[in-house]
Design a protein around this motif. Structure first.
Motif, PDB file in Angstrom:
ATOM      1  N   LEU C 261      16.503 -16.330  -6.179  1.00 29.32           N
ATOM      2  CA  LEU C 261      16.487 -17.475  -7.093  1.00 29.32           C
ATOM      3  C   LEU C 261      15.874 -18.710  -6.430  1.00 29.32           C
ATOM      4  CD1 LEU C 261      20.167 -17.171  -8.432  1.00 29.32           C
ATOM      5  CD2 LEU C 261      18.087 -16.178  -9.440  1.00 29.32           C
ATOM      6  N   PHE C 262      15.377 -19.609  -7.249  1.00 27.18           N
ATOM      7  CA  PHE C 262      15.071 -20.957  -6.790  1.00 27.18           C
ATOM      8  C   PHE C 262      16.387 -21.730  -6.639  1.00 27.18           C
ATOM      9  CE2 PHE C 262      10.913 -20.073  -8.774  1.00 27.18           C
ATOM     10  CZ  PHE C 262      10.091 -20.434  -7.721  1.00 27.18           C
ATOM     11  N   GLY C 263      16.376 -22.733  -5.782  1.00 27.45           N
ATOM     12  CA  GLY C 263      17.552 -23.592  -5.654  1.00 27.45           C
ATOM     13  C   GLY C 263      18.024 -24.113  -6.993  1.00 27.45           C
ATOM     14  N   SER C 264      17.087 -24.493  -7.818  1.00 28.20           N
ATOM     15  CA  SER C 264      17.457 -25.060  -9.120  1.00 28.20           C
ATOM     16  C   SER C 264      18.156 -24.034 -10.012  1.00 28.20           C
ATOM     17  CB  SER C 264      16.216 -25.605  -9.821  1.00 28.20           C
ATOM     18  OG  SER C 264      15.251 -24.575  -9.943  1.00 28.20           O
ATOM     19  N   ALA C 266      19.893 -21.352  -8.502  1.00 30.41           N
ATOM     20  CA  ALA C 266      21.071 -20.892  -7.741  1.00 30.41           C
ATOM     21  C   ALA C 266      22.208 -21.901  -7.791  1.00 30.41           C
ATOM     22  CB  ALA C 266      20.679 -20.633  -6.286  1.00 30.41           C
ATOM     23  N   ASN C 267      21.859 -23.170  -7.757  1.00 30.69           N
ATOM     24  CA  ASN C 267      22.896 -24.212  -7.759  1.00 30.69           C
ATOM     25  C   ASN C 267      23.750 -24.123  -9.028  1.00 30.69           C
ATOM     26  OD1 ASN C 267      21.830 -25.111  -5.394  1.00 30.69           O
ATOM     27  ND2 ASN C 267      21.075 -27.081  -6.177  1.00 30.69           N
ATOM     28  N   ASP C 269      25.648 -25.794 -11.629  1.00 36.32           N
ATOM     29  CA  ASP C 269      25.876 -27.127 -12.198  1.00 36.32           C
ATOM     30  C   ASP C 269      27.342 -27.305 -12.585  1.00 36.32           C
ATOM     31  OD1 ASP C 269      23.304 -27.822 -11.785  1.00 36.32           O
ATOM     32  OD2 ASP C 269      22.731 -27.962 -13.900  1.00 36.32           O
ATOM     33  N   ILE C 270      27.789 -28.519 -12.445  1.00 38.23           N
ATOM     34  CA  ILE C 270      29.215 -28.824 -12.620  1.00 38.23           C
ATOM     35  C   ILE C 270      29.434 -29.534 -13.952  1.00 38.23           C
ATOM     36  CG2 ILE C 270      31.204 -29.968 -11.549  1.00 38.23           C
ATOM     37  CD1 ILE C 270      29.627 -29.941  -8.893  1.00 38.23           C
TER      38      ILE C 270
ATOM     39  N   ARG D 102      27.483 -33.198  -5.362  1.00 41.77           N
ATOM     40  CA  ARG D 102      26.202 -32.499  -5.408  1.00 41.77           C
ATOM     41  C   ARG D 102      26.441 -31.010  -5.670  1.00 41.77           C
ATOM     42  NH1 ARG D 102      24.140 -33.695   0.331  1.00 41.77           N
ATOM     43  NH2 ARG D 102      26.383 -33.442   0.631  1.00 41.77           N
ATOM     44  N   ARG D 206       7.492 -28.736  -5.983  1.00 44.12           N
ATOM     45  CA  ARG D 206       8.154 -28.712  -7.303  1.00 44.12           C
ATOM     46  C   ARG D 206       9.589 -29.223  -7.220  1.00 44.12           C
ATOM     47  NH1 ARG D 206       5.979 -22.740  -9.166  1.00 44.12           N
ATOM     48  NH2 ARG D 206       3.794 -23.358  -9.358  1.00 44.12           N
ATOM     49  N   ASP D 208      11.906 -28.140  -5.510  1.00 53.40           N
ATOM     50  CA  ASP D 208      12.841 -27.017  -5.547  1.00 53.40           C
ATOM     51  C   ASP D 208      13.001 -26.425  -4.138  1.00 53.40           C
ATOM     52  OD1 ASP D 208      14.555 -25.135  -6.715  1.00 53.40           O
ATOM     53  OD2 ASP D 208      13.286 -25.017  -8.514  1.00 53.40           O
ATOM     54  N   SER D 209      13.743 -25.361  -4.031  1.00 52.71           N
ATOM     55  CA  SER D 209      14.017 -24.795  -2.708  1.00 52.71           C
ATOM     56  C   SER D 209      14.107 -23.278  -2.791  1.00 52.71           C
ATOM     57  CB  SER D 209      15.331 -25.349  -2.160  1.00 52.71           C
ATOM     58  OG  SER D 209      16.423 -24.912  -2.947  1.00 52.71           O
ATOM     59  N   PRO D 305      19.267 -20.537  -1.319  1.00 49.01           N
ATOM     60  CA  PRO D 305      18.294 -21.634  -1.358  1.00 49.01           C
ATOM     61  C   PRO D 305      18.985 -22.956  -1.006  1.00 49.01           C
ATOM     62  CG  PRO D 305      18.158 -20.300  -3.370  1.00 49.01           C
ATOM     63  CD  PRO D 305      19.358 -19.827  -2.614  1.00 49.01           C
ATOM     64  N   THR D 306      18.312 -23.807  -0.259  1.00 41.11           N
ATOM     65  CA  THR D 306      18.875 -25.117   0.087  1.00 41.11           C
ATOM     66  C   THR D 306      19.433 -25.766  -1.169  1.00 41.11           C
ATOM     67  OG1 THR D 306      16.897 -25.267   1.456  1.00 41.11           O
ATOM     68  CG2 THR D 306      18.361 -27.182   1.434  1.00 41.11           C
ATOM     69  N   PRO D 307      20.694 -26.138  -1.158  1.00 42.11           N
ATOM     70  CA  PRO D 307      21.249 -26.764  -2.370  1.00 42.11           C
ATOM     71  C   PRO D 307      20.672 -28.159  -2.637  1.00 42.11           C
ATOM     72  CG  PRO D 307      22.919 -26.574  -0.627  1.00 42.11           C
ATOM     73  CD  PRO D 307      21.712 -25.857  -0.144  1.00 42.11           C
ATOM     74  N   SER D 308      20.172 -28.822  -1.612  1.00 41.34           N
ATOM     75  CA  SER D 308      19.605 -30.164  -1.808  1.00 41.34           C
ATOM     76  C   SER D 308      18.220 -30.053  -2.426  1.00 41.34           C
ATOM     77  CB  SER D 308      19.483 -30.892  -0.460  1.00 41.34           C
ATOM     78  OG  SER D 308      20.741 -31.044   0.133  1.00 41.34           O
ATOM     79  N   ILE D 309      18.122 -30.407  -3.682  1.00 43.54           N
ATOM     80  CA  ILE D 309      16.816 -30.413  -4.345  1.00 43.54           C
ATOM     81  C   ILE D 309      16.646 -31.741  -5.075  1.00 43.54           C
ATOM     82  CG2 ILE D 309      16.600 -27.905  -4.600  1.00 43.54           C
ATOM     83  CD1 ILE D 309      17.647 -28.211  -7.464  1.00 43.54           C
ATOM     84  N   LYS D 311      15.334 -32.169  -7.964  1.00 41.68           N
ATOM     85  CA  LYS D 311      15.381 -32.030  -9.421  1.00 41.68           C
ATOM     86  C   LYS D 311      16.678 -32.615  -9.959  1.00 41.68           C
ATOM     87  CE  LYS D 311      12.496 -28.187 -10.732  1.00 41.68           C
ATOM     88  NZ  LYS D 311      12.429 -26.805 -11.203  1.00 41.68           N
ATOM     89  N   GLN D 313      20.108 -32.621 -11.711  1.00 47.21           N
ATOM     90  CA  GLN D 313      21.136 -31.608 -11.896  1.00 47.21           C
ATOM     91  C   GLN D 313      22.346 -32.215 -12.600  1.00 47.21           C
ATOM     92  OE1 GLN D 313      21.571 -28.890  -8.263  1.00 47.21           O
ATOM     93  NE2 GLN D 313      20.671 -30.728  -7.370  1.00 47.21           N
TER      94      GLN D 313
END
Lengths: 359, 359, 359, 359
Positions: C261-264, C266-267, C269-270, D102, D206, D208-209, D305-309, D311, D313
Motif C-alpha cells: 500500500l501507499f502510506g495514504s 495504509a494509514n 484515518d481516525i 497523526r 505525490r 505519499d510514502s 509505509p512511513t505514516p508521516s505524509i 497529504k 488525513q
C-alpha cells in the motif's frame, strides 16, 4: 549484569568514578508525577562530598542533567534518565598503583571478574560514587510514595561503640524524619552528635576509619503488600541494601536479637487500635510471610569502616603476585555512615515503589 | 509472584500445606547431570519431620516423584519438576479457627494480600513445608557444584543463649561439612548438643519455642564470580535467605560486628599462600564489590523462634475485627533451627549455581 | 530456560510426551477468581486428540489435576499448578529410532542442545503435547479477561490453498467467537468446511500433511495498553505465538500486505463513533507504537504442515552421521491447524492478561 | 517498561526526539572487547538521516559520546552507556498541533497510555530516532559475533511491488553482506536500485510514502543454540523485530509461504555435506524447536509505509474529541526501508549475542 534492577520499576545504572560521568535510567515510572527538583537536590546534597571535615575533600557538585522522561515539569512515562558529569576527579597518575589490590576494596575481585579490563581509577564502576544516581532515583520514588502516605526515615543507630536507641513509636512520623534528614549526624539521642564527630575525627587523625549501623523505618504501609518467598518484602529490600557498597549486615525487626527471645516473647500480639489492626511489639519489623502487616517496616543495615585508610597495609601486586605494603594516599571519608543514610532511604523507596506498581 | 525465582536457573514453587501436594519446577539446569537420588533423599531427610522429639509429630515422608526433566538417570536439560504428595495433613476442622490470625504467622498478611481467598489450612502456601521442594532443588544444585569443587556446610551458631564458636579454617572442608550434615544438632562445640536438646525440650514442655542462628560457609569458589550492585553475591544470597520463612537477619563475614572495628582491623590484608591469593582475616566473608575473592563465603542467618506455641496469645478475628485469645493446638516444632540448616544450604547452592551458569 | 515466561503472570511449563506427565505452574494470578472448570475442560477438549479422523489416534483425555492455588472454587493467589498424566503413550521400542533425526522436527536440534541427554521419545519436551497445559492457562486467563469485557476469537484463514475471508466488523463479537469455537473446522465461509476436510483426508491418505493460517482477534481492549519498543503488544504476542511449535509467521493488521500500500492507503484515518475513537481501516491491527488504540487487535499466524509424515524422507543417524532414509510410523495429525486455534487464543489471552496486571 | 530488554545482555533505552538527547546503556557485555569505533560509526551512518533525497532533511550527525564501560580501547565489563545529543530538532511551535493525533502514529496511543503527559514533540520517545542507539548496541554486538564467526546480512526484499529475489546460498557470505551494507538501496537484483529510487521519489513528489520487506540472514551459527517455547530463537528475534517502530510482520524461513506446501515439500531433508549436517531446503529458516540446526537463520520483516505524509488525513483532536483534517508538514522519509536495514541487523545481533552469553 549487576547494574540493572527491577520488576516493575527498572533501574539501569552506569558510570565510573573517573570516567565521563555517572547516571541512571529509570523505566516504568508513572506518567504525570510532578518532580520537586529542590527536594531531589536536597537529597543529593545529603550524600554529597566536600561539605565538611567528616567527608572526603573531593568536591562533586553532583549536578544532574535530566536527559529524558521529563517534560514541562512532569514525568512523561518514558524512561527518566540523568547524567552527572564527573568534575573533580584528580588526574593523578594511576599507572603506578593500578595493579595494587587495595585491601577490602573491589580491586582484586574486579580484576579477576573482568580479566584486568575494568577501569581501576578510583574504583571505577565499583565506586561509592555510583550511589549518587541511586539517590536521585530514590528521591523520585519518595515523592510518589509521599502521595500515597508512605514516608521513610533513618537515623544512625551506632558509630563503632557509640550506640543510639532504636526508633520508637514517637519517632515514627514525618516531622521527626524530616528533622533527622537535615542533620549531619542524625542520632535520636542528640548527645551522640558531638561525641561521634569527635570519634570520627580522631580516627581520621590516626589515618583510620569507622563503620556503624543505620536504622531505617518505612511508615504508612498498608497491610497486604509484598509476596511470599522469593519476592518477599525482606528479600527485595535486603537485596537492594546489599547493593550498597560497604553493607555487611541487614536485619529486620528485632533481627539477630530475636533469637535471644522465647517464642512467647518474640511473637507480636495483635490488637485493635480503634479501626486499625496493630501489634503490641514489632519484633517482625512489619513483615510476616514476606507481606506487610501495616506496622512500620523496620530494619538495620551494617556499614563497614571505610576501607580507604592511610595506614600501611599488606597486599599484593595483582599482575606479578608479589606481596607488597601499601598506603592509600588521597581523599577519603573517615566514616561513610552519615552519607549512607540517604542511600539506604533511596534503596528502600525504590524497593517499596516497585511493589506498589502492580495492580 | 513471589514463588518464582531466577536468572539462569529458574525456580517455580507451588503447593500448600494441606492441599494435594507441593513441588517445584527447575528450568535451566544443564543436561547430562547424573542425579544421586540417595543423596537427594538424605538431604530431604535432614529437613523431614516426625523423626524425633525435637520436631513436629506430623509425619511426612516427603517422597518425591520426578515428573519431568530426568531420563535414564540423567537430567535432560528440560525442566526438572517434582511433586511431593501431602499425606499426613490432619483433616481437622479449620472452620472455627480460619479467621483467627495467629501472631507472628502470615495469617493476617495473607488474608489482606489475597482478600481472604488464600488457603488458610496450616498456613497454606506460606507453610514451612514449602521448603521441602527447595531442599530438593538445593540437593540437585549441590551435585553440580560438587563437580566444580564447591561445597557448602552449616552448623548451628546458636540456640537462644547457647553460642557455638564460628567456623574457622580447620572446619572448612568436605569432611567436617559431611559430619555436621549427619548430626541432628550440629554444633562445632559438641558439648552444646545435649545442652541444646535439653533447652529445646524444656521450652517445649513450657509450651514455648526457641530460635537461633545458622552459620553457613561456601568453599571452593574461584575469585571473580558475582557482580557489583544489584546482582552482588550478597544481594542474591540474602534475597534467597529471606525467602526462607522465619529468617529475620542475614550478615556476611564479620557482619554487624564489623562496625565495632577500626578500618585497619576490619580490612582483610592480602597475601600469597603459594600460588593462591588469600586474606589473613575474612571479615568481608569472601565477597568484595559483590564478587568473590576466593576466600570462603561466610554468612549467618537468624531464625526466629517458631511462632506456633501452645501458650495463650492475644490476637483478633480477622473477619469481625474482634480481639480474642488463642492457643495453637496441634503439632509443631519447638525449634526449627535443626531442620532449617539444610534449607539454608539449599538456597545457597541454588544462588551460587545461578551465578555459574553464565559464560 | 525456554519453558518459563512472564513479567506479571509467570508461567513454568514442564513435562515430556512420554514421561510421567505434563503440567504448568502459573504464578501471579489474582486471588478470588472463580474458575469455571467446565469452560476449561471445553477449551482443553478443543485441543484434544483422538476425537475424529482429522487428528492423531493417540487418545489423551488430558484430564488435569489441580495441585495448588485453588481452594473452595476460587484461585487463592498462590501459584496455580496442574498436572496432566500421560496415559496413551505407546510403549513402543524407541531404541532403534532414537538416533534418527526426523526432518523438520526438533530431534537434531535437541540432540545438539542437550548433548544427547534429551528425552527423545515422541519429541520429549518439544512435543506439541506441551500445549495442553498452555491451553489450561489460557482458559484461566480468558475468564479473567472476560470479566474485563475482553474476548478472543479465531478462525481458520487458510488450509493450504483454501482461503477464507478475513474477520470483518460483523464477526467481531462474542457470539460469533463462541460459534467458531464450537466448530471442528471454523471457517467464516462455511462452504470451506467440507472442502478442507476432504483436502486434509486426501493428504492423509497420501501419507502427507497440510499447514495453514489462523487469524485471531482480540476485542474489548481499551486504548493505552502496552508499551513502546521491547514490551510492545506485538513483541509480547509475537514472542508467545513463536513459542507454539510449528509457527513460522506472525503478522499484525494488514501484515506483509501493508507493504503493497501507499502510506495514504495504509494509514488508518481516525474518526469519532459517538463517544468512541475509532479508525476507518485497521491496517495496524489495533496497535500503534506498541500500544492499543482501542480497535480490535488482529493478527495472523502461519502453521507449517505437520512434520510427521509417513512418506520416506532423507535424513541422518545423529550418532554415526550416516545418511539414511526414514518413514515415520505411528499416529499423527495430517493437519494441526484445527487443534492449534485454541492454543493461539490461549497464548493471546496470557499475553494480554500480563499487560493488565500492572497498575 | 518497554524500553528495557534482556536476559544476559541487558539494554536500557532512553530519550526523546526533541529532548536533550537519546542513548542506551548495555549491561552484561564481556570485558576486553576491543571496539572498532569506525565500524560503529559506519553502522550509525547507514541509519543516519539527511544523506540524500531519499531520507528526511533533518540532519543528525548522530555523534555518540561513550559515557562509561569503555577504557583504553576496550569494554570494561561495566555497563557501556552512550549519549547522542539532539541537534537539529526544529524549534517549531508544537502547541497548535500537540493535540492532533497523526494517523498511524503513536500520538493517540501515547496520549492514552501516559494520560497526556508524554512528550509529543516529534513523536517523543516513540520516535524512530530511538533506533540510533539500538544501532550502536547492534554494532557492538556484531563485533563480538564476528569473533565467533557469525555474520548478519540484509537486503531489501521488496519496496511496494518491486520484488527482489530471496537470499540464496551464494549470497550468504561476509563479502556479499559487506557489499550490500555499503549500498544505499541494497537489492540482490541490482536493476531494482534505480527503479526503486524512482518509485520512492515519485511517492515523495505525490506527498505519499512507501513500505517494503527486509530479508535478513544470520550465518555461522552452530547447531544447538536457543531454547524451546518461550525463549526460542524465533520468539526472541520476533520480539526484538517488533520493537522496531513500523514493523508489522515477521516470518522465518518460508514463513507464510510454508502453508502453501505439503509436509513432504516443507520438511527440510537432512544430509551430510562432508562433516557438516545440512538440510537440502531451508524452509524452517535454520530453527527447529526454537533451536538452531546450523543452517542460516533466515527471516523477513515487513515495514509499513512511513505514516508521516503531507497529504490531508482525517483525524481527531485528542483533547476535544473533535474530528479534523490534518496535513503533516515538516521533514520525513518517503520510505524508511533503506534506513531500517541496519536496525534489523542490530536487533538480530543483540538477540543472538544474548543467547551466546550462557554457558
Amino acid at each position: 549484569m549487576g547494574s540493572t534492577w527491577g520488576k516493575n520499576i527498572k533501574l539501569s545504572l552506569f558510570g565510573e568514578s573517573h570516567g565521563a560521568g555517572i547516571g541512571i535510567t529509570i523505566d516504568g515510572l508513572p506518567a504525570g508525577v510532578e518532580l520537586d527538583l529542590d527536594l531531589i537536590k536536597f537529597e543529593m546534597q545529603r550524600r554529597a562530598t566536600g561539605k565538611n571535615e567528616l567527608t572526603t575533600a573531593r568536591k562533586e557538585a553532583d549536578t544532574f542533567e535530566i536527559l529524558s522522561g521529563y517534560f514541562n515539569g512532569y514525568t512523561t512515562g518514558a524512561p527518566l534518565s540523568i547524567l552527572i558529569r564527573n568534575r573533580d576527579q584528580q588526574s593523578r597518575d594511576y599507572s603506578q598503583i593500578k595493579n595494587i589490590a587495595r585491601p577490602a576494596h573491589a580491586d582484586y575481585t574486579g580484576y579477576k571478574r573482568y580479566d584486568g579490563y575494568n577501569d581501576y581509577r578510583g574504583g571505577g564502576h565499583f565506586s561509592g560514587r555510583l550511589t549518587a544516581p541511586v539517590v536521585f532515583a530514590g528521591a523520585v520514588a519518595k515523592q510518589i510514595l509521599k502521595q500515597k502516605g508512605i514516608h521513610i526515615g533513618t537515623h544512625i543507630k551506632s558509630i563503632k561503640d557509640l550506640k543510639d536507641r532504636d526508633f520508637c513509636e514517637k519517632d515514627l512520623n514525618m516531622e521527626v524524619f524530616k528533622k533527622l534528614s537535615e542533620k549531619q549526624l542524625p542520632f535520636l539521642d542528640e548527645t551522640l552528635e558531638s561525641l561521634s564527630r569527635e570519634k570520627i575525627l580522631q580516627a581520621k587523625s590516626r589515618c583510620d576509619s569507622l563503620g556503624g549501623v543505620i536504622e531505617c523505618s518505612i511508615i504508612g504501609m498498608k497491610p497486604g503488600i509484598g509476596n511470599p518467598f522469593f519476592n518477599s518484602i525482606e528479600s527485595q529490600l535486603a537485596g537492594l541494601m546489599y547493593s550498597i557498597p560497604a553493607v555487611k549486615g541487614v536485619e529486620f525487626g528485632a533481627g539477630f536479637g530475636i533469637t535471644d527471645l522465647f517464642g512467647s516473647e518474640a511473637n507480636d500480639d495483635i490488637y485493635m487500635d480503634g479501626e486499625q489492626v496493630k501489634t503490641i511489639t514489632n519484633n517482625n519489623g512489619g513483615v510476616l510471610g514476606g507481606i506487610t502487616n501495616g506496622m512500620p517496616i523496620n530494619f538495620k543495615v551494617a556499614i563497614k569502616p571505610t576501607p580507604s585508610i592511610s595506614k600501611a597495609q599488606k597486599t599484593i601486586n595483582m599482575k606479578t603476585n608479589e606481596e607488597t605494603e601499601f598506603k592509600i594516599v588521597g581523599r577519603h571519608d573517615p566514616c561513610i555512615v552519615p552519607r549512607a543514610l540517604v542511600v539506604v532511604e533511596a534503596m528502600a523507596a525504590i524497593g517499596i515503589l516497585d511493589f506498589l506498581m502492580v495492580s
